[in-house]
Design a protein around this motif. Structure first.
Motif, mmCIF file in Angstrom:
data_model
loop_
_atom_site.group_PDB
_atom_site.id
_atom_site.type_symbol
_atom_site.label_atom_id
_atom_site.label_comp_id
_atom_site.label_asym_id
_atom_site.label_seq_id
_atom_site.Cartn_x
_atom_site.Cartn_y
_atom_site.Cartn_z
ATOM 1 N N ALA A 8 0.842 -1.209 0.000
ATOM 2 C CA ALA A 8 0.000 0.000 0.000
ATOM 3 C C ALA A 8 0.873 1.254 0.000
ATOM 4 O O ALA A 8 0.590 2.215 -0.718
ATOM 5 N N ARG A 9 1.934 1.238 0.784
ATOM 6 C CA ARG A 9 2.826 2.405 0.828
ATOM 7 C C ARG A 9 3.588 2.563 -0.490
ATOM 8 O O ARG A 9 3.835 3.677 -0.939
ATOM 9 N N LEU A 10 3.991 1.436 -1.073
ATOM 10 C CA LEU A 10 4.679 1.521 -2.366
ATOM 11 C C LEU A 10 3.768 2.131 -3.424
ATOM 12 O O LEU A 10 4.193 2.965 -4.217
ATOM 13 N N LEU A 11 2.515 1.690 -3.437
ATOM 14 C CA LEU A 11 1.558 2.242 -4.403
ATOM 15 C C LEU A 11 1.372 3.733 -4.168
ATOM 16 O O LEU A 11 1.397 4.525 -5.109
ATOM 17 N N GLU A 12 1.201 4.088 -2.912
ATOM 18 C CA GLU A 12 1.024 5.505 -2.569
ATOM 19 C C GLU A 12 2.251 6.311 -2.992
ATOM 20 O O GLU A 12 2.132 7.384 -3.571
ATOM 21 N N GLY A 13 3.430 5.767 -2.728
ATOM 22 C CA GLY A 13 4.674 6.436 -3.113
ATOM 23 C C GLY A 13 4.825 6.575 -4.619
ATOM 24 O O GLY A 13 5.493 7.479 -5.113
ATOM 25 N N GLY A 14 4.206 5.646 -5.343
ATOM 26 C CA GLY A 14 4.237 5.696 -6.801
ATOM 27 C C GLY A 14 3.122 6.546 -7.378
ATOM 28 O O GLY A 14 2.939 6.588 -8.598
ATOM 29 N N GLY A 15 2.356 7.179 -6.495
ATOM 30 C CA GLY A 15 1.279 8.045 -6.952
ATOM 31 C C GLY A 15 0.046 7.279 -7.400
ATOM 32 O O GLY A 15 -0.773 7.804 -8.148
ATOM 33 N N LEU A 16 -0.090 6.039 -6.927
ATOM 34 C CA LEU A 16 -1.225 5.210 -7.341
ATOM 35 C C LEU A 16 -2.166 4.946 -6.177
ATOM 36 O O LEU A 16 -1.730 4.809 -5.029
ATOM 37 N N LYS A 17 -3.431 4.833 -6.479
ATOM 38 C CA LYS A 17 -4.423 4.430 -5.504
ATOM 39 C C LYS A 17 -4.237 2.933 -5.231
ATOM 40 O O LYS A 17 -3.989 2.144 -6.156
ATOM 41 N N ALA A 18 -4.376 2.566 -3.984
ATOM 42 C CA ALA A 18 -4.188 1.167 -3.594
ATOM 43 C C ALA A 18 -5.480 0.381 -3.814
ATOM 44 O O ALA A 18 -6.196 0.049 -2.877
ATOM 45 N N THR A 19 -5.769 0.057 -5.065
ATOM 46 C CA THR A 19 -6.966 -0.737 -5.365
ATOM 47 C C THR A 19 -6.700 -2.183 -4.956
ATOM 48 O O THR A 19 -5.540 -2.611 -4.863
ATOM 49 N N PRO A 20 -7.754 -2.939 -4.731
ATOM 50 C CA PRO A 20 -7.542 -4.347 -4.355
ATOM 51 C C PRO A 20 -6.691 -5.123 -5.371
ATOM 52 O O PRO A 20 -5.813 -5.892 -4.979
ATOM 53 N N MET A 21 -6.925 -4.917 -6.653
ATOM 54 C CA MET A 21 -6.161 -5.652 -7.663
ATOM 55 C C MET A 21 -4.692 -5.236 -7.656
ATOM 56 O O MET A 21 -3.799 -6.078 -7.765
ATOM 57 N N ARG A 22 -4.420 -3.945 -7.539
ATOM 58 C CA ARG A 22 -3.024 -3.475 -7.490
ATOM 59 C C ARG A 22 -2.316 -4.050 -6.265
ATOM 60 O O ARG A 22 -1.167 -4.476 -6.345
#
Length: 139
Positions: A8-22
């Motif tokens: 979740a933090r990696l996604l956030e750091g990448g500017g992405l929403k933490a969707t269930p699939m991601r």
């Protein structure tokens, strides 16, 4: 395999929403010590919950664009994916000609070309027989 990264933090750091699939796809990539093909990833995801191929490919493309995954050609012509990002710097791979696994190598396992001016990325794939196949421990 990385047990210390929080998807979740990696996604956030990448500017992405933490969707269930991601979260599922990135967690699967972080949980593997070798690069995985889309069919293997899909099988991993389906062990826990339904997943479709289109969503997987879209998610992989999103992770690639955000720098959280990398794509590599294996020695058999297939494409494999592995985790990337701040805690997962560029690294090289070893392709086993026997079991066809594409292992992620430590970042300093191979040093080539990084000292050449202007080079921003080097990707090396070593082909051979992995220890598991050499010793008969797996395949």
């Amino acid at each position: 395999m990385c047990g210390s990264c929080d998807p979740a933090r990696l996604l956030e750091g990448g500017g992405l929403k933490a969707t269930p699939m991601r979260l599922r796809v990135l967690s699967a990539l972080l949980g593997e010590s070798e690069a995985q093909g889309a069919p293997a990833l899909l099988e991993l995801l389906r062990r826990e919950a339904p997943a479709d191929k289109v969503s997987l490919y879209r998610t992989l493309e999103t992770l690639l664009q955000a720098g959280l995954a990398t794509r590599h050609e294996a020695g058999d012509g297939s494409v494999r994916y592995c985790a990337a990002g701040p805690a997962h710097p560029d690294h090289h791979h070893f392709y086993c000609l026997s079991c066809r696994r594409l292992y992620c190598l430590e970042q300093d396992a191979v040093s080539v070309g990084t000292h050449v001016p202007g080079v921003s990325h080097v990707s090396v794939r070593l082909d051979g027989t992995c220890q598991r196949c050499r010793t008969g421990a797996g395949g």
